[in-house]
Design an enzyme around this catalytic site. Sequence first.
Site: not given
Length: 290
Positions: A47, A87, A89-91
């Site tokens: 993201s 998360a 840092a992810e989605m």
Amino acid sequence: MFSPQVATLGKMLFFDPRLSGKQNLSCASCHNPSFGFEVPVPGAIGSANAPLARKAPTLLNAAWIPTLFWDGRAPSLEMQAMGPITAEAEMDGKFPEIIATLERIPEYRAWFVTQFPRDGITQDNLLRAIATYERTVVAEWAPFDRWIEGDDAAISPAAQRGFALFTGKTGCSACHTGWNFTDNKFHDLGIPTTDIGRAAVEPDNPLAQHAFKTPGLRNLTYRAPFGHAGQFANLEEIVAFYVTGGLDRPSKSPLMKPLKLSQEERADVIAFLRSLTAEQTRTALPNLPN
């Protein structure tokens, strides 16, 4: 109990970027069917528009994997699905916002009411649907399987020699075992890394330091780069690493030892590994509700 209708709903959700905070990433962004349900980079872009620290593990045959992620921190596919969605840092998704978004989409609302008549669109039902779809992601028949079934011409003589090396001289089958070629355990292979791996889950286990889950070997042709952080660009590089035996350190698995393999033997092992790739791999993309 498995439901094909719930799996169909889960497939739509798996490919739907509206589950992410900026509505630009989906589960398939890191687990792309075209690349063995991984992506062909060391770390998928999250993201924050930056690569993630670890390579996304494949979802192939995940129905038979007892603990998920490289460090095994998730005990179920439902828990695994929740991790990347939320998360930062992810989605970077937030379930109250996700649920509100899906509630505004009539077709999703109808799907959830039909499949989950008691409570409709909820976090648990969304995760259950995605996990149900993920359990249908299965590697199809490979040339190796036809050879094992008795078709002597299904794989090359080199691949046959490679299988003998894999199960014999190299000792690879000590960890890469069974039809999915994994013991589903965690081993420190001596790969140079600062990532503590399984030690985050088992801090009191000295062998958990830098240990990562043994990946299954199905459809490897599509899944490069290899390693928990994509350290090895291709099969040739990771086989060459195994030959070295890895870095010596207290946590390194006793199964990891230097090997003496000729160039021909290395090529034979790689030919065997390539024979584990399915002859047909088809994943139809779903039509997403509006």
